[in-house]
Scaffold this active site. Structure first.
Site, short mmCIF file in Angstrom:
data_model
loop_
_atom_site.label_atom_id
_atom_site.label_comp_id
_atom_site.label_asym_id
_atom_site.label_seq_id
_atom_site.Cartn_x
_atom_site.Cartn_y
_atom_site.Cartn_z
N ARG A 190 3.71 -8.48 -7.74
CA ARG A 190 2.38 -7.74 -7.59
C ARG A 190 1.91 -7.03 -8.86
O ARG A 190 2.51 -6.08 -9.44
CB ARG A 190 2.79 -6.75 -6.34
CG ARG A 190 1.48 -6.99 -5.44
CD ARG A 190 1.87 -6.59 -4.03
NE ARG A 190 2.10 -5.12 -4.22
CZ ARG A 190 1.21 -3.95 -3.59
NH1 ARG A 190 0.63 -4.52 -2.43
NH2 ARG A 190 1.73 -2.82 -3.58
N THR A 193 -4.48 -5.10 -9.66
CA THR A 193 -5.08 -5.83 -8.67
C THR A 193 -4.40 -5.67 -7.37
O THR A 193 -5.08 -6.06 -6.08
CB THR A 193 -5.33 -7.05 -8.89
OG1 THR A 193 -4.04 -7.78 -9.03
CG2 THR A 193 -5.93 -7.33 -10.41
N ASP A 253 16.32 -4.47 1.84
CA ASP A 253 16.03 -5.13 0.54
C ASP A 253 16.90 -6.32 0.21
O ASP A 253 18.02 -6.06 -0.38
CB ASP A 253 15.71 -4.05 -0.67
CG ASP A 253 14.87 -4.89 -1.85
OD1 ASP A 253 15.58 -5.92 -2.22
OD2 ASP A 253 13.70 -4.44 -2.28
N ASP A 263 18.17 -6.27 -3.51
CA ASP A 263 18.91 -5.13 -3.88
C ASP A 263 20.56 -5.06 -3.23
O ASP A 263 21.37 -5.00 -3.86
CB ASP A 263 18.17 -3.66 -3.57
CG ASP A 263 17.22 -3.34 -4.54
OD1 ASP A 263 17.48 -3.94 -5.62
OD2 ASP A 263 16.64 -2.40 -4.19
N1 URA Z 1 11.43 -8.04 0.74
C1 URA Z 1 12.59 -7.58 1.42
O1 URA Z 1 13.77 -7.67 0.60
N2 URA Z 1 12.84 -7.32 2.61
C2 URA Z 1 11.71 -7.27 3.60
O2 URA Z 1 12.27 -7.15 4.83
C3 URA Z 1 10.70 -7.93 2.98
C4 URA Z 1 10.65 -8.19 1.71
#
Ligand code: URA
Length: 224
Positions: free
Chosen positions: A115, A119, A213, A216
């Site tokens: 991203r 913008t 995530d 991660d």
């Molecule tokens: N990216 C992720 O790692 N988990 C989500 O729930 C949404 C986007």
């Protein structure tokens, strides 16, 4: 974007793995906040293999006969597609080993989309794709299909390279109605393979109940 129903997309655009007890049990392990990284990698990789196999099921096959050891003919099939896997960096790279495990000598391209801070729109930072990608079927790999912004930007990169929309299979670990709607309304010939459809997105665009995530947790960069 309010989404009411994705029923019209199921089995036409969206292919959900059979919700077997075994699959649900693996999801239960990896969704737990207490899951160790070793278990997270082990069980997500097991599910990713199932997803890749389901993605391969969507490729075209052609008749192919072979002679068996008893001198008979087995009227079989062989894959009629030339394939390339394209993980979206970084989380999509967690799916590369699963692809290599089931496709010998798999070609792998890469796309990095992030991203743009100014913008807020997805921006292509890097891509490295086979020169002949236009004549190939593509398994586009990203474990999270949440808002659909990155997925749509990556699909557009492939289309700009000449890949046919109907030759793209987006393989994702989990998704949600908003993401399905975003991709399928813009690219109705792209097919999506997933192992779960979540209830909703939260205000941070994370899926709920979700998995946190993914990148991660898989690569061990979470701050726990
Ligand atoms: N990216 C992720 O790692 N988990 C989500 O729930 C949404 C986007």
């Amino acid at each position: 974007m309010p989404v009411t129903s994705i029923d019209a997309y199921l089995e036409k655009n969206v292919f959900l793995l059979p919700q077997t007890d075994q699959l649900r049990a693996m999801h239960t392990i990896v969704r737990s906040r207490e899951c160790s990284r070793e278990d997270f990698v082990f069980y997500t990789e097991r599910i990713i293999r199932l997803l890749v196999e389901a993605g391969l099921d969507l490729l075209p096959f052609e008749p192919h006969d072979v002679a068996t050891p008893v001198g008979a003919t087995y009227r079989g099939l062989r894959c009629a597609a030339r394939l390339v896997g394209v993980p979206i960096i970084r989380a999509g790279e967690s799916m590369e080993a699963g692809l290599r495990a089931v496709v010998r000598g798999a070609r792998i391209g890469k796309i990095l989309i992030q991203r743009d801070d100014a913008t807020k729109l997805p921006r292509l930072y890097y891509s490295n794709l086979p020169q002949d990608i236009a004549s190939r079927h593509v398994l586009l790999l990203d474990p999270m299909l949440a808002t659909g912004g990155t997925a749509n930007a990556a699909i557009q990169v492939l289309l700009d390279q000449g890949v046919l929309e109907e030759n793209i299979v987006f393989v994702t670990f989990i998704t949600v109605a908003e993401g399905i709607e975003a991709v399928c309304s813009r690219f109705p010939r792209v097919r999506i393979v997933t192992s779960a459809i979540e209830e909703r997105l939260n205000s941070n665009a994370y899926m709920v109940p979700g998995i946190g995530d993914f990148g991660d947790r898989f690569f061990g960069t979470d701050r726990r």
